[in-house]
Design a protein around this motif. Structure first.
Motif: not given
Length: 257
Positions: A26, A222-224, A226-229, A231-232
């Motif tokens: 991902r 970052t995850m909270e 909503g920015d999953l990318e 956070a990855v």
């Protein structure tokens, strides 16, 4: 190898590696350079490297003498001291952060005195991050160095004492060179643990960008958001550091050929 053992072993490998594979799959490789160059990422990375390094230095200054005391000196309550040192290994990090607040907070057992006497306030500061990371990482260094001291040949220290060397001279000129690899390995593990610390840091130091927001805290925020990318990308950096540490210490800590 019996199939009854081979299948669970394979399942264990898959269980441990599959999440890492998912992380790599991902990862936004096309935009990775741009994301790594973002000011927020660089600030969190810089702060993480700085605080983890300072925490490691503090752990070395406190942990090496403590490990020597546990390995070389017999005193009442030594087992209790060793048990207390290992408590942060099993204590939930958030609980450790609360304990630090109650001890070093502005109204804590020692924190109130530091604030009133010297004007030093540790919580919610960069220094607080170093303290929190040191608290959870120190046991790794003490255990590693104590193990190295117990495995070292004491004949060299006895010879130095016979020649008239004091305990301090023997420690600095004989003992330290003997256990230097153990200290180095313990320091690297300590640094890696400090770099990945989350619970005690966010509880004791908070999550303020540029001041206390380290990489794990940045991943959480970052995850909270909503920015999953994003956070990855941050997680990938921590993964790369962890793999590097394990590869560097493979010959000392792992038994694989």
């Amino acid at each position: 190898m019996p199939v009854a053992l081979l299948l669970p072993a394979i399942a264990g490998v898959v269980f441990l590696t599959l999440p890492l594979v998912g992380l790599l799959a991902r990862t936004p490789w096309a935009t990775l350079p741009e994301r790594l160059a973002e000011p927020e990422v660089l600030a969190a990375l810089k702060l993480s490297l700085l605080t983890a390094t300072l925490a490691t230095v503090l752990c070395i200054l406190l942990g090496v003498p403590l490990a020597w005391l546990l390995a070389r000196v017999k005193f009442p309550g030594r087992r209790l001291v060793r048990a207390l040192i290992t408590v942060p290994l099993v204590l939930p990090p958030v609980v450790g952060g609360i304990a630090l607040l109650l001890a070093l907070g502005r109204r804590g057992l020692i924190g109130s005195w530091l604030d009133e006497t010297f004007g030093i306030t540790l919580p919610f500061s960069t220094a607080g991050v170093v303290v929190a990371e040191s608290f959870v990482a120190l046991p790794f260094l003490v255990i590693a160095v104590e193990g190295a001291l117990r495995g070292a040949d004491t004949r060299y220290e006895e010879a130095a004492a016979t020649l008239g060397a004091s305990r301090l001279v023997t420690f600095t000129h004989v003992t330290l060179p003997l256990v230097a690899p153990g200290i180095a390995a313990g320091a690297v593990l300590c640094w890696a643990r400090a770099l990945g610390e989350f619970g005690a840091t966010i509880t004791f130091a908070g999550n303020f960008p540029g001041i206390t927001q380290t990489m794990p805290l940045a991943v959480y925020q970052t995850m909270e958001s909503g920015d999953l990318e994003g956070a990855v990308v941050l997680s990938l950096i921590l993964l790369a550091v962890s793999v590097t540490i394990l590869v560097a210490l493979r010959d000392r800590w792992l038994t694989a050929p």
